[in-house]
Design a protein around this motif. Structure first.
Motif, PDB file in Angstrom:
ATOM      1  N   ASN A 293      41.558  32.037  77.664  1.00 50.92           N
ATOM      2  CA  ASN A 293      41.123  32.923  78.810  1.00 50.92           C
ATOM      3  C   ASN A 293      41.859  32.534  80.386  1.00 50.92           C
ATOM      4  O   ASN A 293      41.808  33.004  81.449  1.00 50.92           O
ATOM      5  CB  ASN A 293      39.500  32.856  79.176  1.00 50.92           C
ATOM      6  CG  ASN A 293      39.171  33.733  77.955  1.00 50.92           C
ATOM      7  OD1 ASN A 293      39.212  34.712  77.349  1.00 50.92           O
ATOM      8  ND2 ASN A 293      38.032  32.810  77.449  1.00 50.92           N
ATOM      9  N   ASN A 294      42.520  31.281  80.295  1.00 53.08           N
ATOM     10  CA  ASN A 294      43.258  30.797  81.237  1.00 53.08           C
ATOM     11  C   ASN A 294      44.608  30.315  80.933  1.00 53.08           C
ATOM     12  O   ASN A 294      44.843  29.229  80.151  1.00 53.08           O
ATOM     13  CB  ASN A 294      42.230  29.429  81.924  1.00 53.08           C
ATOM     14  CG  ASN A 294      42.839  28.743  83.136  1.00 53.08           C
ATOM     15  OD1 ASN A 294      43.928  29.463  83.824  1.00 53.08           O
ATOM     16  ND2 ASN A 294      42.357  27.963  83.698  1.00 53.08           N
ATOM     17  N   LYS A 295      45.357  31.164  81.403  1.00 54.92           N
ATOM     18  CA  LYS A 295      47.043  30.832  81.162  1.00 54.92           C
ATOM     19  C   LYS A 295      47.536  29.534  81.395  1.00 54.92           C
ATOM     20  O   LYS A 295      48.113  28.876  80.788  1.00 54.92           O
ATOM     21  CB  LYS A 295      47.803  31.679  81.963  1.00 54.92           C
ATOM     22  CG  LYS A 295      49.247  31.551  81.566  1.00 54.92           C
ATOM     23  CD  LYS A 295      49.935  32.703  82.293  1.00 54.92           C
ATOM     24  CE  LYS A 295      51.490  32.517  82.277  1.00 54.92           C
ATOM     25  NZ  LYS A 295      52.285  33.713  83.073  1.00 54.92           N
TER      26      LYS A 295
ATOM     27  N   ASP B 106      46.031  26.675  81.414  1.00 52.63           N
ATOM     28  CA  ASP B 106      45.335  25.434  80.641  1.00 52.63           C
ATOM     29  C   ASP B 106      46.480  25.413  79.372  1.00 52.63           C
ATOM     30  O   ASP B 106      46.458  24.458  78.805  1.00 52.63           O
ATOM     31  CB  ASP B 106      43.850  25.990  79.994  1.00 52.63           C
ATOM     32  CG  ASP B 106      42.896  25.616  80.965  1.00 52.63           C
ATOM     33  OD1 ASP B 106      43.089  25.036  82.172  1.00 52.63           O
ATOM     34  OD2 ASP B 106      41.840  26.042  80.635  1.00 52.63           O
TER      35      ASP B 106
ATOM     36  N   GLY C  63      44.424  25.522  88.953  1.00 46.38           N
ATOM     37  CA  GLY C  63      43.550  26.350  88.416  1.00 46.38           C
ATOM     38  C   GLY C  63      43.439  25.924  86.921  1.00 46.38           C
ATOM     39  O   GLY C  63      42.528  26.468  86.202  1.00 46.38           O
TER      40      GLY C  63
ATOM     41  N   GLY D 235      39.617  24.923  85.205  1.00 49.18           N
ATOM     42  CA  GLY D 235      38.657  25.480  86.255  1.00 49.18           C
ATOM     43  C   GLY D 235      38.772  24.953  87.646  1.00 49.18           C
ATOM     44  O   GLY D 235      37.995  25.248  88.289  1.00 49.18           O
TER      45      GLY D 235
END
Length: 803
Positions: free
Chosen positions: A359-361, A363, A638, A641
């Motif tokens: 869900n988090n590019k 990462d 980012g 989080g």
């Protein structure tokens, strides 16, 4: 002719003709009688003369063939498989890290094989080895007879013959190979001792589980060395030689009865030869081998460690790459298993477990690297290369393509003390020396034009060196580098431990901001020198190294040299303690030990670092951003989080957890410091706030600030997750917990730049800036969100985020 009697010739009387009845026929007279011809069945039986003649000719022929074969068959070089070995890499305690190479073999000397193991193999394969010749005709005939009569295929070969087959020849069952084996065995028996032949046999026999040699077998089946094998364990391994696959009772439990029978046969043979007493034999129980584990090869940290060790050995000219490829080395590293595990767990807990790659590019870009050194010895005790070598090949501990950021600043101050440097006003540089911390202040005393920005463009006005270190003020340290002499700063960094060929280690003012691209391992060595009061113990990764189990390989001598004075190193330590206590690295306090350290951030926040130490351990941690497909460095905005990843965040948190667990149980010791004159005086706690400027944010203590038009923006607090929104022209200091959303409306034009919706792009002195609150100075270009990224000018490249 008439049958009438013929008249006698003159002088002769007449007599009738006798039918062959003469004196010769009666055995009388002078001639030898003829042997009557053999008739009937008697003609089929050879005479004794024929038998004797054939035997003599056969013997002569065999002797001739023997000498012909003996002279023609030479002892060949060893076959490729027999020579191939693995290199074995061990922790300092002797436990195994990894094996490399295609063949799982580790040669050992006969002295490294227990007597029980030697006797077990002899009892299984050749009980009269030490008293018999190289070949045993009786055994060969017996084996041939048993095979022909259906009693099972048997070899009949001695250990010498089997060794010849394993070491010199191929495994095919041909007459030619058997003939060669026969003659080579005889020759070998004349040239080598029985001990040498047995040693070779033990190292070349196949035991199953891809284990060649008894050392590899002992590890594969029981996780122990050959020197530790007792009679019970050794007898099972000896039984395996006869049928490696069938007798593996884990893989084939249905064959356990046969394996146990063979095991008993071996033990009975040991008793019969007097190698084992009846009483000990009676008390032995069948030792079940361990489960076969799937080969992990180079997965996890193994591959990183192996590659780093290889690089160290080749770089230091201990061995060549070709020699390593040939295998046969047993390498005991300085890595401590408990500390290695603690490092891996700390990274997993503080970073990897917090990634949401689906869900988090961003990462997906996160990488980590770390190295830990014993300051007193220079030994590398732990290393973190990445999440998994088979997934991320590049070693995060040894790579040299990320900037070190503000973790370099302590080297500038150390150089100042080492060289008794003074400011432009002639004041000796100490922790209490005052500098001008104004943002984008032009550096004085430099031939070029250089005015670096502080992080988030914060101006501090007059500020002490100690506070400037706590807050990582770029303007102060760029000026200090000029005051000391950037060439001297470079030399001090090299003396502390950085390689002279470190990329971007150039003698310009920008050196102070950490544009150099050193590995965390190199930085760990340099920080270990500071921890060791200025004495540098050249780092090493190897405790011991042997070849073929016996030859000790010479390693580089460990040297301890005085890199900088004790006062220079200890005064730096004193300031770095303040960074942990009051500055950007408060997260390091969780180590629960006296600590000193410095945070750092690379250009565009592509990497965040923490370099710190206690009196007993120096460790550097880096969290980096890299595109897994293109390998391009990526910003960590980012990630996990977090709006921003700072050195005082995840890197310091990893450091604290690792250090706490790595030193668990070790007495807590404080720093024993000898400070430079004038360093003992400490300034009172600062109460003034930094000077505000349009478009500036909060303090440099682990947080970040993003401001928009009309100075309405967002200020992040320290690296503990809190953010504070401010809508006044003055932004506050660090704030823990809680989030107040700030707003950004419209934009303003500053220094020729235009802000649209909070994004400023401006040009100053010929430079171009793109980004939020970005700016360029003296012909440099800055790109990046939140703050100006890079300023390029006569002073060299520099990043505005150098925590």
């Amino acid at each position: 002719m008439s049958d009438e009697p013929q008249p006698q010739q003159p002088g002769q009387g007449w007599a009738p003709r006798e039918p062959q009845a003469t004196a010769e026929a009666d055995g009388q007279g002078g001639g030898k009688p003829k042997r009557p011809k053999r008739t009937g069945w008697r003609r089929l039986i050879p005479t004794w003369r024929m038998v004797l003649g054939t035997f003599v000719i056969g013997v002569l022929l065999l002797i001739g063939l023997f000498y012909l074969g003996y002279s023609l068959v030479k002892i060949p070089p060893a076959n490729a498989l027999a020579m191939k070995q693995a290199n074995v890499y061990l922790y300092a305690d002797g436990s195994q890290i990894a094996r490399d190479g295609d063949v799982n073999r580790e040669n050992v000397s006969l002295a490294q094989v227990s007597k029980s193991a030697q006797h077990a193999v002899l009892a299984a394969e050749d009980r009269d080895f030490y008293t018999e010749s190289a070949i045993d005709p009786k055994a060969m005939l017996r084996a041939g007879w048993n095979t022909a009569t259906g009693k099972g295929k048997q070899s009949g070969s001695t250990i010498t013959q089997q060794y010849v087959k394993n070491y010199y020849l191929a495994q095919e069952q041909t007459v030619t190979r058997k003939v060669k084996e026969f003659f080579i065995a005889i020759k070998l028996d004349r040239e080598k001792s029985k001990d040498e032949i047995l040693e070779g046999y033990l190292n070349t026999s196949y035991f199953g589980r891809n284990a060649y040699g008894i050392q590899a077998a002992a590890q594969a089946y029981y996780g122990q060395d050959a020197t530790d094998l007792d009679a019970a364990h050794a007898a099972y391994l000896a039984a395996l030689v006869n049928a490696p696959s069938e007798y593996d009772v884990v893989a084939h439990p249905e064959n356990k009865a046969a394996a146990v029978a063979r095991w008993n046969y071996v033990l009975d043979g040991m008793v019969k030869k007097g190698w084992l007493t009846e009483s000990k034999r009676a008390g032995l129980k069948f030792p079940m081998p361990k489960q076969q584990t799937a080969s992990t090869g180079m997965s996890g940290q193994r591959g990183y460690i192996v590659e780093a060790v290889k690089h160290y050995l080749i770089e230091n000219k201990v061995v060549t790459a070709d020699q390593l490829d040939a295998g046969g080395y047993r390498i005991t590293t300085s890595l401590q298993k408990s500390k290695q595990n603690a490092f891996v767990k700390a990274v997993d807990d503080q970073v990897m477990s917090k990634l949401d790659k689906k869900n988090n590019k961003v990462d997906n870009y996160v990488r980590a690297g770390g190295a830990s050194v014993d300051p007193k010895t220079g030994k590398v005790v732990a290393m973190y290369g990445g999440i998994d070598f088979v997934k991320q090949y590049t070693n995060g501990a040894t790579r040299k393509d990320f900037q070190v950021g503000s973790t370099f600043k302590p080297f500038v101050f150390t150089s100042a003390v080492q060289n008794h440097s003074e400011t432009q006003d002639g004041e000796t540089i100490t922790p209490n020396t005052t500098y001008d911390g104004t943002n984008k202040r032009p550096v004085q005393g430099w031939s070029g034009s250089y005015a670096p920005a502080n992080e988030d463009d914060v101006s501090y006005g007059d500020i002490s060196v100690r506070t400037a270190t706590d807050k990582s003020v770029n303007a102060v340290y760029a000026q200090m580098a000029v005051d000391v002499g950037s060439d001297k700063v470079k030399q001090t960094a090299i003396d502390l431990g950085l390689p002279s060929d470190t990329p971007e280690l150039t003698p310009t003012p920008s050196i102070a901001l950490g544009v150099a691209r050193a590995s965390v391992l190199d930085m760990a060595e340099a920080y270990a020198t500071l921890a060791n009061h200025g004495e540098r113990a050249t780092y090493t990764m190897i405790d011991k190294m042997t070849k073929n189990g016996q030859t000790v390989v010479d390693l580089p001598q460990s040297k301890t040299t005085r890199a900088v004075s004790r006062e220079a190193a200890d005064t730096t330590t004193s300031m770095l303690q303040s960074v942990v206590d009051n500055g950007t690295a408060t997260a390091a306090q969780a180590a629960d030990r006296p600590a000193a350290g410095k945070t750092g951030t690379a250009e565009e926040d592509t990497a965040a670092l923490f370099a710190g130490y206690t009196p007993d351990l120096a460790t550097v941690v880096s969290v980096m951003g890299q595109n897994p497909k293109t390998a391009h460095h990526e910003s960590l905005y980012g990630a996990m989080g977090l709006s921003r990843v700072n050195g005082g965040g995840p890197p310091a948190q990893i450091w604290a957890q690792y250090t706490r667990n790595a030193l668990k149980g070790k007495p807590v010791s404080d720093f024993d410091l000898q400070l430079q004159s004038g360093a003992e005086e400490t300034e009172p706690p600062a109460t003034d706030e930094p000077t505000e400027q349009p478009g500036t944010g909060g303090q440099d203590n682990g947080g970040t600030t993003t401001t928009g038009g009309d100075n309405q923006g967002r200020t992040q607090g320290q690296d503990n997750g809190g953010t504070t929104g401010s809508q006044s022209p003055t932004t506050g200091g660090p704030t823990n917990g809680g989030t107040t959303g700030g707003t950004t409306d419209g934009g303003t034009t500053t220094d020729g730049g235009t802000t649209d919706g909070g994004t400023t792009g401006g040009t100053t002195d010929g430079g171009t800036t793109t980004g939020t609150d970005g700016g360029t100075t003296d012909g440099g270009a800055t790109n990046g969100p939140d703050t100006g990224g890079t300023t390029a000018g006569p002073g060299g490249p520099q990043a505005t985020r150098r925590r």
